[in-house]
Design a protein around this motif. Structure first.
Motif, PDB file in Angstrom:
ATOM      1  N   THR A  35       0.842  -1.158  -0.057  1.00  0.00           N
ATOM      2  CA  THR A  35      -0.031  -0.092  -0.137  1.00  0.00           C
ATOM      3  C   THR A  35       0.761   1.394  -0.050  1.00  0.00           C
ATOM      4  O   THR A  35       2.156   1.217   0.495  1.00  0.00           O
ATOM      5  N   GLN A  36       0.300   2.278  -0.430  1.00  0.00           N
ATOM      6  CA  GLN A  36       0.959   3.792  -0.459  1.00  0.00           C
ATOM      7  C   GLN A  36       1.175   4.064   0.946  1.00  0.00           C
ATOM      8  O   GLN A  36       0.459   3.860   2.010  1.00  0.00           O
ATOM      9  N   PRO A  37       2.457   4.671   1.294  1.00  0.00           N
ATOM     10  CA  PRO A  37       2.787   4.927   2.655  1.00  0.00           C
ATOM     11  C   PRO A  37       1.779   5.868   3.273  1.00  0.00           C
ATOM     12  O   PRO A  37       1.352   6.984   2.522  1.00  0.00           O
ATOM     13  N   PRO A  38       1.388   5.530   4.431  1.00  0.00           N
ATOM     14  CA  PRO A  38       0.365   6.582   4.864  1.00  0.00           C
ATOM     15  C   PRO A  38       0.603   8.035   4.971  1.00  0.00           C
ATOM     16  O   PRO A  38      -0.167   8.961   4.708  1.00  0.00           O
ATOM     17  N   GLN A  39       2.047   8.229   5.436  1.00  0.00           N
ATOM     18  CA  GLN A  39       2.484   9.471   5.638  1.00  0.00           C
ATOM     19  C   GLN A  39       2.422  10.175   4.298  1.00  0.00           C
ATOM     20  O   GLN A  39       1.985  11.510   4.135  1.00  0.00           O
ATOM     21  N   GLY A  40       2.590   9.682   3.002  1.00  0.00           N
ATOM     22  CA  GLY A  40       2.592  10.294   1.846  1.00  0.00           C
ATOM     23  C   GLY A  40       1.371  10.518   1.480  1.00  0.00           C
ATOM     24  O   GLY A  40       0.977  11.604   0.803  1.00  0.00           O
ATOM     25  N   GLU A  41       0.364   9.587   1.790  1.00  0.00           N
ATOM     26  CA  GLU A  41      -1.090  10.066   1.476  1.00  0.00           C
ATOM     27  C   GLU A  41      -1.590  11.020   2.181  1.00  0.00           C
ATOM     28  O   GLU A  41      -2.352  11.806   1.457  1.00  0.00           O
ATOM     29  N   GLN A  42      -1.226  11.287   3.300  1.00  0.00           N
ATOM     30  CA  GLN A  42      -1.647  12.255   4.405  1.00  0.00           C
ATOM     31  C   GLN A  42      -1.096  13.686   3.748  1.00  0.00           C
ATOM     32  O   GLN A  42      -1.871  14.801   3.619  1.00  0.00           O
ATOM     33  N   ARG A  43       0.164  13.625   3.294  1.00  0.00           N
ATOM     34  CA  ARG A  43       0.633  15.013   2.623  1.00  0.00           C
ATOM     35  C   ARG A  43       0.137  15.332   1.416  1.00  0.00           C
ATOM     36  O   ARG A  43      -0.300  16.278   1.274  1.00  0.00           O
ATOM     37  N   LEU A  44      -0.351  14.339   0.694  1.00  0.00           N
ATOM     38  CA  LEU A  44      -0.999  14.647  -0.814  1.00  0.00           C
ATOM     39  C   LEU A  44      -2.409  15.206  -0.224  1.00  0.00           C
ATOM     40  O   LEU A  44      -2.772  16.275  -1.033  1.00  0.00           O
ATOM     41  N   ARG A  45      -3.087  14.640   0.657  1.00  0.00           N
ATOM     42  CA  ARG A  45      -4.324  14.923   0.739  1.00  0.00           C
ATOM     43  C   ARG A  45      -4.553  16.478   1.459  1.00  0.00           C
ATOM     44  O   ARG A  45      -5.171  17.253   1.332  1.00  0.00           O
ATOM     45  N   ALA A  46      -3.532  16.599   2.381  1.00  0.00           N
ATOM     46  CA  ALA A  46      -3.174  17.964   3.002  1.00  0.00           C
ATOM     47  C   ALA A  46      -2.871  19.076   2.182  1.00  0.00           C
ATOM     48  O   ALA A  46      -3.403  20.295   1.887  1.00  0.00           O
ATOM     49  N   GLN A  47      -2.133  18.734   1.006  1.00  0.00           N
ATOM     50  CA  GLN A  47      -1.659  19.632  -0.093  1.00  0.00           C
ATOM     51  C   GLN A  47      -2.853  19.969  -1.181  1.00  0.00           C
ATOM     52  O   GLN A  47      -3.138  21.155  -1.557  1.00  0.00           O
ATOM     53  N   LEU A 100       3.898  18.597  -6.634  1.00  0.00           N
ATOM     54  CA  LEU A 100       4.488  17.753  -7.602  1.00  0.00           C
ATOM     55  C   LEU A 100       5.994  17.020  -6.809  1.00  0.00           C
ATOM     56  O   LEU A 100       6.042  15.867  -7.392  1.00  0.00           O
ATOM     57  N   GLU A 101       6.434  17.754  -6.004  1.00  0.00           N
ATOM     58  CA  GLU A 101       7.568  17.235  -5.312  1.00  0.00           C
ATOM     59  C   GLU A 101       7.160  15.832  -4.454  1.00  0.00           C
ATOM     60  O   GLU A 101       7.727  14.929  -4.521  1.00  0.00           O
ATOM     61  N   THR A 102       6.058  15.971  -3.992  1.00  0.00           N
ATOM     62  CA  THR A 102       5.404  15.068  -3.016  1.00  0.00           C
ATOM     63  C   THR A 102       5.094  13.604  -4.058  1.00  0.00           C
ATOM     64  O   THR A 102       5.476  12.719  -3.757  1.00  0.00           O
ATOM     65  N   ILE A 103       4.279  13.863  -5.100  1.00  0.00           N
ATOM     66  CA  ILE A 103       3.951  12.986  -5.988  1.00  0.00           C
ATOM     67  C   ILE A 103       5.188  12.409  -6.486  1.00  0.00           C
ATOM     68  O   ILE A 103       5.041  10.958  -6.629  1.00  0.00           O
ATOM     69  N   ASN A 104       6.143  13.098  -6.754  1.00  0.00           N
ATOM     70  CA  ASN A 104       7.435  12.407  -7.658  1.00  0.00           C
ATOM     71  C   ASN A 104       8.132  11.348  -6.445  1.00  0.00           C
ATOM     72  O   ASN A 104       8.379  10.489  -6.836  1.00  0.00           O
ATOM     73  N   GLU A 105       7.969  11.958  -5.143  1.00  0.00           N
ATOM     74  CA  GLU A 105       8.467  11.077  -4.005  1.00  0.00           C
ATOM     75  C   GLU A 105       7.699   9.619  -3.976  1.00  0.00           C
ATOM     76  O   GLU A 105       8.359   8.572  -3.775  1.00  0.00           O
ATOM     77  N   GLU A 106       6.436  10.067  -3.971  1.00  0.00           N
ATOM     78  CA  GLU A 106       5.613   8.651  -4.061  1.00  0.00           C
ATOM     79  C   GLU A 106       5.730   7.632  -5.226  1.00  0.00           C
ATOM     80  O   GLU A 106       5.699   6.654  -5.181  1.00  0.00           O
ATOM     81  N   VAL A 107       6.235   8.324  -6.285  1.00  0.00           N
ATOM     82  CA  VAL A 107       6.259   7.546  -7.645  1.00  0.00           C
ATOM     83  C   VAL A 107       7.399   6.748  -7.476  1.00  0.00           C
ATOM     84  O   VAL A 107       7.791   5.635  -7.965  1.00  0.00           O
ATOM     85  N   ILE A 108       8.660   7.329  -7.046  1.00  0.00           N
ATOM     86  CA  ILE A 108       9.848   6.602  -6.682  1.00  0.00           C
ATOM     87  C   ILE A 108       9.354   5.534  -5.758  1.00  0.00           C
ATOM     88  O   ILE A 108      10.072   4.450  -5.975  1.00  0.00           O
ATOM     89  N   LYS A 109       8.841   5.794  -4.499  1.00  0.00           N
ATOM     90  CA  LYS A 109       8.630   4.711  -3.712  1.00  0.00           C
ATOM     91  C   LYS A 109       7.452   3.760  -4.177  1.00  0.00           C
ATOM     92  O   LYS A 109       7.991   2.388  -4.106  1.00  0.00           O
ATOM     93  N   ALA A 110       6.712   3.795  -5.049  1.00  0.00           N
ATOM     94  CA  ALA A 110       6.110   3.067  -5.633  1.00  0.00           C
ATOM     95  C   ALA A 110       6.542   2.035  -6.730  1.00  0.00           C
ATOM     96  O   ALA A 110       6.590   0.993  -6.725  1.00  0.00           O
ATOM     97  N   GLY A 111       7.672   2.808  -7.466  1.00  0.00           N
ATOM     98  CA  GLY A 111       8.397   2.120  -8.426  1.00  0.00           C
ATOM     99  C   GLY A 111       9.209   1.072  -7.631  1.00  0.00           C
ATOM    100  O   GLY A 111       9.611   0.021  -8.095  1.00  0.00           O
TER     101      GLY A 111
END
Length: 409
Positions: A35-47, A100-111
């Motif tokens: 699953t997507q890291p909860p911290q990243g999901e929360q950051r995206l939702r807040a942004q 965009l920076e947060t999404i790119n971090e999540e892309v790297i993690k997901a990859g």
């Protein structure tokens, strides 16, 4: 002898193996680390919440700007609104950068997670294939034969435990393969979604960057226009003050000359004014029209103040301007911002002023009757529509002309 059935776990294992295909839908239960890291999901939702808030703030500002433009408010208000829009749009661009920076971090993690899951899946599938080959070679009765070949009850129990653990390990292996397959499907879907979000983010950022540049350009143009308007207003007010002083000085000079003449030896008795106190609220209007500005201090849309010694009566160009009472024309000339102007002396130190004319129909020294034409309405003031500037000055002192004019019902 009765034929022995294969162990129950073998059928379950074979059935599960047949289900391990790429086309099987992903399970709702997430596999370990899938699953997507909860911290990243929360950051995206807040942004995203911050972006929505900024968009609403800017929409409110744009709505306010439309109201300003419809109500013809001053340029300074528009400049203030544009500056607020510019700041909000700049914050929006910065928020999009952070997203965009947060999404790119999540892309790297997901990859990375996808690569690990695919590697582990290949390893587990290899192990599962080897176990299937071993099971096939031993045959379906291998577990029964192993149990029956025990030399003692303790040996039987030990073999049973061994076979049981082996069956559990095989089941866990199948479940892990299935979980990895679901994890890979989920990670691929996540990557697709994140890549779409990256594309949308970049497109929106480009739009906002163009909007920011346009707002800065409009703000600068309006600011320049405000400065020019303020300069023109100051110059016009200075000129207006000079022209008012010119008229006041001319009337004061005529008053001084009149009083000296009255005090001279053998002077003729002073003529009574044709404007009497009984005329208050009864005199006919010099021209029919609507009031553009009133006597006294008036606050303009650009927050400047103009003092008017009379009233502005809006009327069509060329409309006849009539004397409110009989008298002598003491001035018929062009007076700066007043434009072509006529001043009539009514006797007793009372005067009436008719400014912003298009044409003068009388000359200095001419006697005029009540209701006689002194000129026509013009548009001498470029900041106002065609109108007559009208003053009444008893004893040379400016008062509100509406006190003498007939009330309009």
């Amino acid at each position: 002898m009765r034929r022995l059935a294969p162990a129950p776990w073998f059928g379950v294992l074979a059935g599960l193996l047949l289900c391990v295909l790429p086309a099987v839908p992903a399970r709702a239960q997430a596999a370990q680390g899938g699953t997507q890291p909860p911290q990243g999901e929360q950051r995206l939702r807040a942004q995203q919440d911050e972006l929505d808030k900024l968009r609403k703030e800017r929409a409110d500002l744009e709505s306010r700007m439309n109201e300003l433009q419809r109500s013809a408010r001053s340029l300074s208000d528009e400049v203030t609104n544009l500056e607020a829009q510019r700041r909000t749009t700049k914050r929006l661009v910065e928020a999009l950068d952070q997203q965009l920076e947060t999404i790119n971090e999540e892309v790297i993690k997901a990859g990375s997670g996808l690569m690990r899951a695919e590697g582990e899946l290949a390893s587990k599938r290899g192990a599962l294939q080897r176990r299937m080959v071993e099971i096939y070679k031993r045959g379906s009765l291998y577990d029964v034969e192993a149990m029956l070949s025990a030399q003692s009850f303790a040996g039987l129990v030990a073999r049973y435990k061994y076979l049981h653990e082996l069956a559990l390990n095989d089941r866990k292996l199948v479940q892990r393969v299935e979980g990895l397959r679901d994890q890979i499907i989920s990670q691929r879907m996540l990557l697709v979604r994140l890549q779409d979000e990256v594309g949308r983010n970049r497109q929106e950022k480009d739009r906002e960057a163009r909007r920011l540049a346009e707002l800065e350009n409009r703000r600068q143009k309006n600011l320049t226009a405000v400065q020019l308007t303020a300069q023109k207003t100051r110059e016009r007010m200075q000129q207006l003050a000079r022209d008012e002083s010119r008229i006041s000085n001319a009337i004061a000079t005529m008053e001084t000359a009149r009083r000296r003449a009255e005090m001279a030896p053998n002077a003729r008795p002073a003529a009574a004014s044709t404007i009497r106190t009984s005329d208050l609220g009864k005199l006919d209007w010099p021209v029919d029209g609507t009031i553009l500005y009133r006597f006294g201090r008036v606050v303009n849309p650009n927050n400047t103040t103009t003092r008017w010694n009379g009233i502005g009566i809006g009327a069509s160009i060329g409309a006849t301007v009539k004397a409110i009472a009989a008298g002598e024309v003491v001035l018929a000339d062009n007076v700066g911002t007043y434009g072509p102007t006529v001043i009539v002396q009514h006797g007793g130190g009372d005067y009436s002023v008719y400014g912003s004319l298009q044409r003068i129909d009388v000359r200095r020294g001419q006697q005029v009757n009540k209701g006689q034409s002194v000129g026509t309405v013009g548009d001498a003031d470029p900041d106002l529509p065609p109108h007559l500037h009208f003053e009444i000055r008893p004893q040379g002192r400016a008062i509100d002309p509406l006190e003498y004019l007939r009330s309009k019902r």
